[in-house]
Enzyme design. Structure first.
Site, PDB file in Angstrom:
ATOM      1  N   HIS A 276       4.722   0.331   0.358  1.00 21.47           N
ATOM      2  CA  HIS A 276       5.480  -0.429   1.354  1.00 21.47           C
ATOM      3  C   HIS A 276       4.642  -1.566   1.907  1.00 21.47           C
ATOM      4  CE1 HIS A 276       3.574   2.926   3.517  1.00 21.47           C
ATOM      5  NE2 HIS A 276       3.554   2.151   4.596  1.00 21.47           N
TER       6      HIS A 276
ATOM      7  N   HIS B 237       0.841  -1.212   0.000  1.00 18.23           N
ATOM      8  CA  HIS B 237       0.000   0.000   0.000  1.00 18.23           C
ATOM      9  C   HIS B 237       0.867   1.251   0.000  1.00 18.23           C
ATOM     10  CE1 HIS B 237       1.151  -0.427   4.211  1.00 18.23           C
ATOM     11  NE2 HIS B 237       0.805   0.832   4.426  1.00 18.23           N
TER      12      HIS B 237
ATOM     13  N   ASP C  30       0.208   4.990   1.905  1.00 16.44           N
ATOM     14  CA  ASP C  30      -0.628   5.299   3.061  1.00 16.44           C
ATOM     15  C   ASP C  30      -1.869   6.099   2.685  1.00 16.44           C
ATOM     16  OD1 ASP C  30       0.943   4.024   5.007  1.00 16.44           O
ATOM     17  OD2 ASP C  30       2.339   5.704   5.043  1.00 16.44           O
TER      18      ASP C  30
ATOM     19  N   ARG D   6       5.493   6.272  14.448  1.00 19.69           N
ATOM     20  CA  ARG D   6       5.391   6.795  13.083  1.00 19.69           C
ATOM     21  C   ARG D   6       4.641   8.102  13.048  1.00 19.69           C
ATOM     22  NH1 ARG D   6       2.152   4.314   7.927  1.00 19.69           N
ATOM     23  NH2 ARG D   6       0.690   5.957   8.387  1.00 19.69           N
TER      24      ARG D   6
HETATM   25  C1  SIN Z   1       3.300   1.024   7.910  1.00 22.77           C
HETATM   26  O1  SIN Z   1       3.558   2.213   8.115  1.00 22.77           O
HETATM   27  O2  SIN Z   1       2.518   0.657   7.049  1.00 22.77           O
HETATM   28  C2  SIN Z   1       4.009  -0.010   8.756  1.00 22.77           C
HETATM   29  C3  SIN Z   1       5.447  -0.109   8.431  1.00 22.77           C
HETATM   30  C4  SIN Z   1       6.153  -1.020   9.372  1.00 22.77           C
HETATM   31  O3  SIN Z   1       5.698  -1.223  10.505  1.00 22.77           O
HETATM   32  O4  SIN Z   1       7.207  -1.536   8.992  1.00 22.77           O
END
Ligand code: SIN
Length: 283
Positions: free
Chosen positions: A255, A97, A99, A270
């Site tokens: 990612h 995806h 974000d 994050r």
């Molecule tokens: C994400 O932000 O989608 C998760 C990335 C991660 O935890 O490695």
């Protein structure tokens, strides 16, 4: 600051910087320039606190609150991404995806800090959507360029919500929101405002169909694009260490958080930063 490319197509590791210290204008400019060219940046051994983390995000844009996974307390812009040792199914970000592409203004990027890392696994994959565009067969380029794709927030809505046992971060994410089921149109191909490179802006978690085509007619085309856009040649796989940071351009990458460390806890912090609303030509 030194830049060390990680693959031929995406991501660079940066060395010679300490992001706990105030970030000068020159360093901020160098970081923005490096992100525009590499799309994913990796900086090890930083161990940032929340304020330092926020200040780093501000280099790229105003920090944004994730409406479906806000942070707690004084820092709603800081999402704790946690999978407990006791959890097995469902990991936050456990599918390809970009974000929140179902929002009107999806984030322009993210800064992710490693807090607790399992002894093995828990890597994150990134895929350059610019490399994917470059290698796309010409008929598909012609089909997509100038066309919108339609996104919905399947994991957070009502109509397409996954079963509860497959949901990640139960209790700290907002679910069953009818707003997330609403269709959002974004260009299928974006042009990077700094480098002028084109990139695909389609992902299998949120993209439902292509404008002008039904869901059924879009499905085989989208399936081919989903497979193409995450081919190994366009990807890097990052092994985390405590204190490490990644920064990514959310309009030009996808990612995938790998869920392969059952029995071990993983915690990341994050924040996303705002970008412009995706438009076909920024320049
Ligand atoms: C994400 O932000 O989608 C998760 C990335 C991660 O935890 O490695």
């Amino acid at each position: 600051m030194k830049e060390h490319p990680i693959t031929g197509g995406i991501a660079a590791e940066l060395s010679g910087i300490d992001l706990k210290q105030p970030i000068s204008d020159d360093l901020a400019e160098a970081l923005r320039d490096s992100l525009a060219r590499n799309l994913v940046l990796v900086i090890r051994d930083q161990f940032l606190d929340v304020d330092q983390h926020r200040r780093l995000a501000e280099v790229f844009g105003p920090p944004a609150i994730n409406p479906y996974a806000p942070g707690k307390g004084d820092h709603p812009e800081m999402t704790s991404v946690i999978k407990e040792a006791s959890e097995r199914t469902g990991v936050f970000g456990g599918g390809w995806h970009s974000d929140l592409t179902f929002l009107e203004k999806p984030p322009g990027g993210s800064v992710l800090c490693a807090i607790q890392i399992p002894p093995y696994g828990g890597d994150t994959l990134y895929a350059s959507q610019q490399a994917a565009w470059d290698a796309l067969p010409e008929p598909l380029k012609q089909l997509l360029d100038g066309r919108d794709a339609i996104h919905v927030g399947k994991p957070y809505g009502v109509k397409w919500a996954p079963p509860v046992e497959e949901q990640s971060m139960k209790g700290s994410t907002k679910r069953n929101d009818p707003e997330a089921d609403k269709e959002r149109f974004h260009p299928a191909v974006l042009t990077h405002p700094v480098t002028g490179r084109k990139g695909l802006y389609i992902n299998e978690t949120y993209t439902m169909r292509l404008d002008g085509l039904s869901e059924a007619d879009s499905a085989p085309i989208l399936r081919q694009i989903f497979q193409h856009s995450t081919l190994p040649e366009f990807c890097c796989r990052l092994r985390w260490s405590p204190g490490m940071i990644t920064i990514w351009d959310n309009y030009s990458t996808q990612h995938y958080a790998i869920n392969d460390y059952h029995g071990h806890r993983r915690e990341m912090r994050r924040t996303t930063f705002e970008g412009d609303r995706p438009i076909r030509e920024w320049a």
